[in-house]
Motif scaffolding. Sequence first.
Motif, PDB file in Angstrom:
ATOM      1  N   GLU A   1       0.855  -1.188   0.000  1.00 13.91           N
ATOM      2  CA  GLU A   1       0.000   0.000   0.000  1.00 13.91           C
ATOM      3  C   GLU A   1       0.889   1.235   0.000  1.00 13.91           C
ATOM      4  O   GLU A   1       1.701   1.420   0.900  1.00 13.91           O
ATOM      5  CB  GLU A   1      -0.886  -0.022   1.256  1.00 13.91           C
ATOM      6  CG  GLU A   1      -1.816   1.167   1.372  1.00 13.91           C
ATOM      7  CD  GLU A   1      -2.591   1.157   2.698  1.00 13.91           C
ATOM      8  OE1 GLU A   1      -2.411   0.193   3.477  1.00 13.91           O
ATOM      9  OE2 GLU A   1      -3.329   2.108   2.956  1.00 13.91           O
TER      10      GLU A   1
ATOM     11  N   TYR B   1       1.648  -5.803   3.255  1.00 13.16           N
ATOM     12  CA  TYR B   1       0.814  -6.900   3.763  1.00 13.16           C
ATOM     13  C   TYR B   1       1.293  -8.201   3.149  1.00 13.16           C
ATOM     14  O   TYR B   1       1.793  -8.211   2.022  1.00 13.16           O
ATOM     15  CB  TYR B   1      -0.651  -6.673   3.381  1.00 13.16           C
ATOM     16  CG  TYR B   1      -1.202  -5.341   3.831  1.00 13.16           C
ATOM     17  CD1 TYR B   1      -1.671  -5.182   5.128  1.00 13.16           C
ATOM     18  CD2 TYR B   1      -1.247  -4.246   2.969  1.00 13.16           C
ATOM     19  CE1 TYR B   1      -2.176  -3.957   5.563  1.00 13.16           C
ATOM     20  CE2 TYR B   1      -1.750  -3.021   3.383  1.00 13.16           C
ATOM     21  CZ  TYR B   1      -2.212  -2.880   4.683  1.00 13.16           C
ATOM     22  OH  TYR B   1      -2.712  -1.672   5.100  1.00 13.16           O
TER      23      TYR B   1
ATOM     24  N   PRO C   1       0.907 -13.723  10.382  1.00 11.55           N
ATOM     25  CA  PRO C   1      -0.224 -14.390  11.023  1.00 11.55           C
ATOM     26  C   PRO C   1      -1.545 -13.863  10.462  1.00 11.55           C
ATOM     27  O   PRO C   1      -1.636 -12.673  10.110  1.00 11.55           O
ATOM     28  CB  PRO C   1      -0.060 -14.015  12.497  1.00 11.55           C
ATOM     29  CG  PRO C   1       1.372 -13.655  12.658  1.00 11.55           C
ATOM     30  CD  PRO C   1       1.795 -13.076  11.343  1.00 11.55           C
ATOM     31  N   PRO C   2      -2.556 -14.717  10.361  1.00  7.93           N
ATOM     32  CA  PRO C   2      -3.846 -14.303   9.784  1.00  7.93           C
ATOM     33  C   PRO C   2      -4.638 -13.525  10.819  1.00  7.93           C
ATOM     34  O   PRO C   2      -5.521 -14.064  11.448  1.00  7.93           O
ATOM     35  CB  PRO C   2      -4.511 -15.643   9.449  1.00  7.93           C
ATOM     36  CG  PRO C   2      -3.928 -16.614  10.427  1.00  7.93           C
ATOM     37  CD  PRO C   2      -2.544 -16.135  10.751  1.00  7.93           C
ATOM     38  N   GLN C   3      -4.367 -12.253  10.936  1.00  7.49           N
ATOM     39  CA  GLN C   3      -4.744 -11.542  12.140  1.00  7.49           C
ATOM     40  C   GLN C   3      -4.893 -10.041  11.873  1.00  7.49           C
ATOM     41  O   GLN C   3      -4.171  -9.473  11.058  1.00  7.49           O
ATOM     42  CB  GLN C   3      -3.605 -11.764  13.140  1.00  7.49           C
ATOM     43  CG  GLN C   3      -3.838 -11.296  14.505  1.00  7.49           C
ATOM     44  CD  GLN C   3      -2.669 -11.679  15.411  1.00  7.49           C
ATOM     45  OE1 GLN C   3      -1.822 -12.490  15.035  1.00  7.49           O
ATOM     46  NE2 GLN C   3      -2.630 -11.085  16.572  1.00  7.49           N
ATOM     47  N   VAL C   4      -5.834  -9.415  12.571  1.00 11.84           N
ATOM     48  CA  VAL C   4      -5.873  -7.953  12.623  1.00 11.84           C
ATOM     49  C   VAL C   4      -5.630  -7.529  14.064  1.00 11.84           C
ATOM     50  O   VAL C   4      -6.013  -8.223  14.996  1.00 11.84           O
ATOM     51  CB  VAL C   4      -7.234  -7.377  12.136  1.00 11.84           C
ATOM     52  CG1 VAL C   4      -7.426  -7.629  10.647  1.00 11.84           C
ATOM     53  CG2 VAL C   4      -8.403  -7.930  12.940  1.00 11.84           C
ATOM     54  N   THR C   5      -4.986  -6.389  14.240  1.00  7.79           N
ATOM     55  CA  THR C   5      -4.888  -5.793  15.566  1.00  7.79           C
ATOM     56  C   THR C   5      -5.930  -4.688  15.666  1.00  7.79           C
ATOM     57  O   THR C   5      -6.465  -4.233  14.650  1.00  7.79           O
ATOM     58  CB  THR C   5      -3.488  -5.200  15.821  1.00  7.79           C
ATOM     59  OG1 THR C   5      -3.159  -4.355  14.706  1.00  7.79           O
ATOM     60  CG2 THR C   5      -2.455  -6.299  15.917  1.00  7.79           C
ATOM     61  N   ILE C   6      -6.213  -4.249  16.891  1.00  8.02           N
ATOM     62  CA  ILE C   6      -7.304  -3.297  17.104  1.00  8.02           C
ATOM     63  C   ILE C   6      -6.800  -2.100  17.884  1.00  8.02           C
ATOM     64  O   ILE C   6      -6.170  -2.270  18.935  1.00  8.02           O
ATOM     65  CB  ILE C   6      -8.465  -3.979  17.865  1.00  8.02           C
ATOM     66  CG1 ILE C   6      -9.021  -5.115  17.003  1.00  8.02           C
ATOM     67  CG2 ILE C   6      -9.555  -2.970  18.220  1.00  8.02           C
ATOM     68  CD1 ILE C   6     -10.026  -5.970  17.719  1.00  8.02           C
TER      69      ILE C   6
ATOM     70  N   ASP D   1      -8.410   1.606  19.204  1.00 10.84           N
ATOM     71  CA  ASP D   1      -9.616   2.447  19.265  1.00 10.84           C
ATOM     72  C   ASP D   1     -10.756   1.845  18.450  1.00 10.84           C
ATOM     73  O   ASP D   1     -11.506   2.575  17.781  1.00 10.84           O
ATOM     74  CB  ASP D   1      -9.330   3.865  18.762  1.00 10.84           C
ATOM     75  CG  ASP D   1      -8.244   4.541  19.581  1.00 10.84           C
ATOM     76  OD1 ASP D   1      -8.081   4.157  20.753  1.00 10.84           O
ATOM     77  OD2 ASP D   1      -7.563   5.418  19.045  1.00 10.84           O
ATOM     78  N   GLY D   2     -10.859   0.523  18.459  1.00 17.58           N
ATOM     79  CA  GLY D   2     -11.973  -0.133  17.780  1.00 17.58           C
ATOM     80  C   GLY D   2     -11.752  -0.392  16.304  1.00 17.58           C
ATOM     81  O   GLY D   2     -12.490  -1.150  15.698  1.00 17.58           O
ATOM     82  N   THR D   3     -10.743   0.247  15.712  1.00 18.13           N
ATOM     83  CA  THR D   3     -10.487   0.051  14.282  1.00 18.13           C
ATOM     84  C   THR D   3      -9.440  -1.031  14.088  1.00 18.13           C
ATOM     85  O   THR D   3      -8.462  -1.106  14.830  1.00 18.13           O
ATOM     86  CB  THR D   3      -9.965   1.348  13.631  1.00 18.13           C
ATOM     87  OG1 THR D   3     -10.732   2.435  14.100  1.00 18.13           O
ATOM     88  CG2 THR D   3     -10.065   1.264  12.115  1.00 18.13           C
ATOM     89  N   THR D   4      -9.655  -1.851  13.062  1.00 18.03           N
ATOM     90  CA  THR D   4      -8.740  -2.956  12.827  1.00 18.03           C
ATOM     91  C   THR D   4      -7.634  -2.573  11.850  1.00 18.03           C
ATOM     92  O   THR D   4      -7.840  -1.764  10.950  1.00 18.03           O
ATOM     93  CB  THR D   4      -9.502  -4.159  12.236  1.00 18.03           C
ATOM     94  OG1 THR D   4     -10.271  -3.713  11.118  1.00 18.03           O
ATOM     95  CG2 THR D   4     -10.407  -4.778  13.269  1.00 18.03           C
TER      96      THR D   4
ATOM     97  N   LEU E   1      -4.835  -4.663   9.511  1.00 11.05           N
ATOM     98  CA  LEU E   1      -4.325  -5.942   9.030  1.00 11.05           C
ATOM     99  C   LEU E   1      -2.821  -6.034   9.302  1.00 11.05           C
ATOM    100  O   LEU E   1      -2.101  -5.038   9.181  1.00 11.05           O
ATOM    101  CB  LEU E   1      -4.582  -6.035   7.518  1.00 11.05           C
ATOM    102  CG  LEU E   1      -4.209  -7.327   6.796  1.00 11.05           C
ATOM    103  CD1 LEU E   1      -4.935  -8.530   7.387  1.00 11.05           C
ATOM    104  CD2 LEU E   1      -4.526  -7.198   5.310  1.00 11.05           C
ATOM    105  N   ALA E   2      -2.381  -7.223   9.719  1.00 11.70           N
ATOM    106  CA  ALA E   2      -0.954  -7.445   9.985  1.00 11.70           C
ATOM    107  C   ALA E   2      -0.100  -6.918   8.832  1.00 11.70           C
ATOM    108  O   ALA E   2      -0.372  -7.233   7.675  1.00 11.70           O
ATOM    109  CB  ALA E   2      -0.685  -8.938  10.167  1.00 11.70           C
TER     110      ALA E   2
END
Lengths: 277, 277, 277, 277
Positions: free
Chosen positions: C7, C50, C55-60, C62-65, C67-68
């Motif tokens: 990105e 990306y 890992p197949p994962q999002v972090t959070i 303030d509520g927004t995700t 992507l790793a």
Amino acid sequence: MDEFDIETVADPSLRDPILIEGLPGVGHVGKLAAEHLLEEFETTLLRRLYSEHFPPQVTIEDGTTQLACLEFHYVDLTTAATSSEDDESSDDDVATNGSTTPAEQSVPNDLIVLTGDHQAQDPRGHYQLTSAILDVAESFGVERAYTLGGVPTGELIEEYSVIGAASSDALIEELDDAVEFRDNEPAGGIVGVSGLLLGLGERRGFNAACLMGETSGYLVDPKSARAVLEVLESLCAFEVGYDALEERAEEMEEVVSKIREMEQSQAPTEDDLRYIG
Amino acid sequence: MDEFDIETVADPSLRDPILIEGLPGVGHVGKLAAEHLLEEFETTLLRRLYSEHFPPQVTIEDGTTQLACLEFHYVDLTTAATSSEDDESSDDDVATNGSTTPAEQSVPNDLIVLTGDHQAQDPRGHYQLTSAILDVAESFGVERAYTLGGVPTGELIEEYSVIGAASSDALIEELDDAVEFRDNEPAGGIVGVSGLLLGLGERRGFNAACLMGETSGYLVDPKSARAVLEVLESLCAFEVGYDALEERAEEMEEVVSKIREMEQSQAPTEDDLRYIG
Amino acid sequence: MDEFDIETVADPSLRDPILIEGLPGVGHVGKLAAEHLLEEFETTLLRRLYSEHFPPQVTIEDGTTQLACLEFHYVDLTTAATSSEDDESSDDDVATNGSTTPAEQSVPNDLIVLTGDHQAQDPRGHYQLTSAILDVAESFGVERAYTLGGVPTGELIEEYSVIGAASSDALIEELDDAVEFRDNEPAGGIVGVSGLLLGLGERRGFNAACLMGETSGYLVDPKSARAVLEVLESLCAFEVGYDALEERAEEMEEVVSKIREMEQSQAPTEDDLRYIG
Amino acid sequence: MDEFDIETVADPSLRDPILIEGLPGVGHVGKLAAEHLLEEFETTLLRRLYSEHFPPQVTIEDGTTQLACLEFHYVDLTTAATSSEDDESSDDDVATNGSTTPAEQSVPNDLIVLTGDHQAQDPRGHYQLTSAILDVAESFGVERAYTLGGVPTGELIEEYSVIGAASSDALIEELDDAVEFRDNEPAGGIVGVSGLLLGLGERRGFNAACLMGETSGYLVDPKSARAVLEVLESLCAFEVGYDALEERAEEMEEVVSKIREMEQSQAPTEDDLRYIG
């Protein structure tokens, strides 16, 4: 077989469909919630998604084999399953809520519910599987997805809160009344399809949110599934009965009380200790 | 090497061949059954299937190496191996059944028997390997497959039942007289090539059924292999002797009785207990 | 998603940029060092990388995700973060060194700092991820890279040495004044992105060196990160304050002394032993 | 990086070269043997083979990093390393054998020796790596390969036998005088590159044999490596000294006798037992 094999079972035209995902995970919260929708409404199987990322396995029903797959179902919110309507016990909470539901004020979106018994078997598989799910969703014109899951608290739950996470700040603002967003929860992020549908979905222009019911993490949790569904009701403007989930919850509670009894009969009670003294 | 490498050894024209699969699995039931066919009839090696999904290994016979592979054999049902025919002991069950076998009423299909020492090493490998097997089968005009395996019961078997599973309801109806279909058994489904040949085969238009002999799951089980073969005899209209399998079964029974003796000599007997009282 | 998805967030023109890599590893030395640069200077996020190797994962947050991903940041060495400048405590060592830094003698290169929470999950992923990182670096005209990490000694460190390794003899000669090169250290080589950026970078014409701070290997080690940064200061001609790292080091030292106390209270002291005698 | 990256270091024209493979394995027999050839003769590095199937790692020598790789060396059999020729101790066995060696009767083939510190990390990697090695060998016109390894016996060895395996019966006949072929040994087959060079090589028209020195399997075994090399001497018509391997063998024997002493001092001797009585 290619990496993915998508079987078209039915191909109705849907009105601005929203994707609801409920695959196996913590407390089976998402899976219970999604399957409850399939039981309570009339549904049409749209697609089966086969993948070499699933276990190399067939399941057997009445002697016939079914290759491991995920299923996309259209759920007709204008119907409710006969079994539920005939049910004599009434679900007061829902009835009360129902009288003021937004469902009466606007034409609700159609729902596509994704269920199944499998997640992918490795990291790459999770990414590819989620992309394949988004491809199917896109082919139906889906622009919004709610993923359902559980967040483990490590202790038995009294109040069933539902925590949200969303793919954008704008979506948080929109959903803020219906679900609670916390600063850094869950701390471990969201793993698997429920998380990647937000992460990869956002990269492709989807609005996606995850609704996570708090659950101990030790047991299948129908009460947490109900809490998640109640949030979904307000978000998607529908009403559903919970008798079947309540029955299942009562069964689980019997299991829980038996566990507690066993713990108490093994641990020394205060009386035992006094007697020693 | 590509993912798969198929070596053509012979290429006879076959009459509506049926694929019989017997690879390593629970109790080695499928493998024992398939190899018994190869021993009892005259056979022609048709194909070797090499794959990077097998262990990176060669086996050695008389100093010569053989790369890990599966083998497709044509089994000539009009022959029986000399050793079996010369055998003086008679197998009454088979003789009796044989006198009324459908083999006399119609021209039977040719059989292609698939054997080998390996399954794939990971989920994707199972899917790809099964697809490669179906490719080979299709190239011979195969439209029907029987996969042979064992289903573990967890206890020593007295009556050797054979459970069936099929890729379609129509096939169940056809096979219902010869093999028992149960509602949800085996509960864990069928894992590996034996299951995927049904699951993936059905996607490609094959009629495929799995014949599973009940077996303890603890030991190599020639009796269960015989039970499976007896079902296959009626399905494929052939007759075979079982002396070799019976001999092997007797060897296994000696192992079993030794295990039982050891257990009894370690556990207190009723007498021991009375003596204490 | 493809194997990698890059990105573009910002695309400034940079002056002969040097890539600084600091991903998770032994003692989190590299990650602490790289993140300290991001905190102390004004930065611009350039790229997010990306990958299905994460890992197949999002972090959070303030509520927004999120992507790793890995992040490439431009670090503007002409600025220093406000918080650091306002800091009343002075860092004498740096001030002294600073007065004779090469920064005053030549226009320094721009820095691109690579940070993130993930390494790849398997060998192939490490190779592919490093290639993707080199692709991004090349697109900015990077010809030189410094990778930052820790080398475990197995015991608590008194003197924080920094060991170097370089992709060519010519580069060793150039860096020899600033960092110590030893014959065969670290004996185990360098594993992961920090090593492969040298190994694969050299194949593509990059000049790359790894700066490894000695660290016990048991604890997150801000002091080792400072030692590494001090070498980097002289190599890249910049100055930075260390107050934030020092605070973090003091916290870690409290942890260490608590561990030592616990060990001492559990082990018998010389006095205990005499008392027994 | 692609799956494989082959670096051309030198490209001499070779006379009917034979590939000798000696990678890490049981007792490091193959690796010791191959490296001994590199030490005793003048060599030219021909190719480096990099692969994402190797560990994601660089090794460090004098501060410079080397990406994980295998190396193909041309070994000039007309030379012997200076150190070996100057060596005063004489190796009588070899000298005696040497006087009647076939080397005097025909022009020997050139040798390409493959060495390295790594095998692939998973089954597919072994297959792909072996194919890549065969590609390089083919590019030099190699038609014959000897792979060197150890076969574990589980007990300390007195007589160092060498067992052979070959990709064809014709090759067994040719090699039968120099190496012993046994019916089904090693029972477990040959795993890794040493086996696949025969299995995949045979599919591509190579004549390939594996020479396996018996070894306990517990220790690095220079004596087994010597036994393997002595077979190779007669097959490839060269002579080599063994002083360096003998020195290493003496070091290992000291290790072995220390282990035996420790075992004896811990176990009760017959005397101990008599004393108790």
